[in-house]
Scaffold this active site. Sequence first.
Site, PDB file in Angstrom:
ATOM      1  N   ASP A  80      43.449  54.736  50.214  1.00  0.00           N
ATOM      2  CA  ASP A  80      43.129  53.734  49.431  1.00  0.00           C
ATOM      3  C   ASP A  80      44.220  53.179  48.545  1.00  0.00           C
ATOM      4  OD1 ASP A  80      41.551  51.626  47.922  1.00  0.00           O
ATOM      5  OD2 ASP A  80      40.276  53.056  46.678  1.00  0.00           O
ATOM      6  N   LYS A  81      44.131  52.211  47.748  1.00  0.00           N
ATOM      7  CA  LYS A  81      45.160  51.708  46.873  1.00  0.00           C
ATOM      8  C   LYS A  81      44.583  51.300  45.702  1.00  0.00           C
ATOM      9  CE  LYS A  81      45.616  47.474  46.164  1.00  0.00           C
ATOM     10  NZ  LYS A  81      45.479  46.523  44.933  1.00  0.00           N
ATOM     11  N   HIS A  82      45.503  51.656  44.630  1.00  0.00           N
ATOM     12  CA  HIS A  82      45.056  51.355  43.281  1.00  0.00           C
ATOM     13  C   HIS A  82      46.349  50.387  42.640  1.00  0.00           C
ATOM     14  CE1 HIS A  82      42.897  51.478  39.460  1.00  0.00           C
ATOM     15  NE2 HIS A  82      44.198  51.698  39.057  1.00  0.00           N
ATOM     16  N   SER A  83      45.794  49.385  41.961  1.00  0.00           N
ATOM     17  CA  SER A  83      46.995  48.681  40.970  1.00  0.00           C
ATOM     18  C   SER A  83      46.520  48.744  39.693  1.00  0.00           C
ATOM     19  CB  SER A  83      46.575  47.152  41.446  1.00  0.00           C
ATOM     20  OG  SER A  83      47.378  46.361  40.538  1.00  0.00           O
ATOM     21  N   THR A 120      39.017  43.160  40.672  1.00  0.00           N
ATOM     22  CA  THR A 120      38.538  43.119  42.012  1.00  0.00           C
ATOM     23  C   THR A 120      37.224  42.883  42.234  1.00  0.00           C
ATOM     24  OG1 THR A 120      40.449  44.156  42.745  1.00  0.00           O
ATOM     25  CG2 THR A 120      38.670  43.968  44.297  1.00  0.00           C
ATOM     26  N   ARG A 168      39.158  56.819  23.902  1.00  0.00           N
ATOM     27  CA  ARG A 168      40.803  56.402  23.920  1.00  0.00           C
ATOM     28  C   ARG A 168      40.879  54.936  23.365  1.00  0.00           C
ATOM     29  NH1 ARG A 168      42.438  57.363  29.527  1.00  0.00           N
ATOM     30  NH2 ARG A 168      44.398  56.584  28.550  1.00  0.00           N
ATOM     31  N   SER A 183      43.148  59.469  34.398  1.00  0.00           N
ATOM     32  CA  SER A 183      42.042  58.598  34.474  1.00  0.00           C
ATOM     33  C   SER A 183      41.892  57.959  35.825  1.00  0.00           C
ATOM     34  CB  SER A 183      42.073  57.514  33.215  1.00  0.00           C
ATOM     35  OG  SER A 183      41.154  56.650  33.369  1.00  0.00           O
ATOM     36  N   LYS A 187      38.814  59.482  39.330  1.00  0.00           N
ATOM     37  CA  LYS A 187      38.097  58.635  40.341  1.00  0.00           C
ATOM     38  C   LYS A 187      38.511  58.284  41.788  1.00  0.00           C
ATOM     39  CE  LYS A 187      38.739  54.865  37.159  1.00  0.00           C
ATOM     40  NZ  LYS A 187      39.157  55.463  35.811  1.00  0.00           N
ATOM     41  N   LYS A 188      39.792  58.386  42.003  1.00  0.00           N
ATOM     42  CA  LYS A 188      40.277  58.206  43.396  1.00  0.00           C
ATOM     43  C   LYS A 188      40.041  59.399  44.212  1.00  0.00           C
ATOM     44  CE  LYS A 188      41.521  54.061  43.271  1.00  0.00           C
ATOM     45  NZ  LYS A 188      41.198  52.774  44.076  1.00  0.00           N
TER      46      LYS A 188
END
Length: 435
Positions: A80-83, A120, A168, A183, A187-188
Amino acid sequence: MLIAEIIRKKRDAQVLNSDEIAQMVRGISDEGASDAQVAAFAMAVLLNGMERQEAAALTLAMRDSGDVFDWSDLPGPVVDKHSTGGVGDNVSLMLAPIVAACGCYVPMISGRGLGHTGGTLDKMESIPGYVATPDNSLFSKVVNQVGCAIIGQTSHLAPADKRFYGIRDVTATVESIPLITASILSKKLAAGLGSLVMDVKFGNGAFMSDFDKARDLAVSITGVARAAGLPCHALLTDMNQPLADAAGNAVEVVNAVEFLTGARRETRLAEVVIALCGEMLVTAGLQSDRLKAVETAMAALEDGRAAERFGQMVTALGGPSDFVENYAAHLPEAALQRDILAPHTGFVNAIDTRDIGLAVVELGGGRRISSDKVNPAVGLTRLAPLGAKVEKGDPIAVVHADSKDAADLAQAQLLAAYSIGDRPEAQPVVRDIID
């Protein structure tokens, strides 16, 4: 150990062991730790930091606070990718089907818009019928059959992070790099990934505008990910202007479909998309050479396989079966469109990208508070990029609004966000790769 003693140790800049961190996370999950104690722990971490092994232990404990997906039965790598977020950042919509067409599986769990940045999930929900929060069974089925699925986080995925982040957010502790790292990665890892690529943004449209701080975050995430057993690379990409020339929800979906089908591809956006796809193929082990990986990703885009995968994903998750072919007939449109004209001749030499994002929020395309309903039709298109030569009266953007008053406000915001003068020095969009 008492929760208060764990907080005291971190307050005094001592290193916590994995058992102490696991106990703190259990307290966050089951409310054995009060809001005040969670806030105190967050502030202690913000002020004193964490060693890499502490951040990895925090990541794993938050991962294990809820469901963890298992994709071991799939015949290919899971990636996967996360931005970290930006304006006009619709990369995921093209990236997931491209990488799936190359032989990977992409279970992409995405978020909604946050502040001035688009989400997204909000973009996908502008597609009629699309189920953005399916149950685990449907999610697994689509990933198995199509190779990719873009959905939203469920309440059972890393639930400790949800409570922790909420506290937070109201205690001025969001900016802690170890806590940001945990954080994201919790999740990933809960999504069952075999590898991850990060797109860490810097610039005036990014949450972390300073390049050096953004690089510190990228180094933290890649290092902690590896310590937690997850291969991870990071690209540092420029967000001193919108990435796509569209910002909004339905308008960014249009941009993505046109990109996938080849109807229209912006060079800068394509560079980021293909670079991230290539890096995903490398981290997944399908390619060992970065150049060959980029060529493989580009081939899947050019021959139509990626567009086909996107259409299959939309259909499998409840959207129209002819969406790619007839997207204009399915997507909502704003009541009016207005060209925004350049006030004088020159080059676009600066863009306040954050204000572009805020203009979309003001139009109704984002949220001021979490309960706000998003209008999928509104937004901005044909945003002139940095370096564009414009004559007085040339359009520098198109506003898609639902009322004249909203269009007037967006026009004023856009004209204030754009600076037109001397030609700026060109900057690379991919500044660095952390591998």
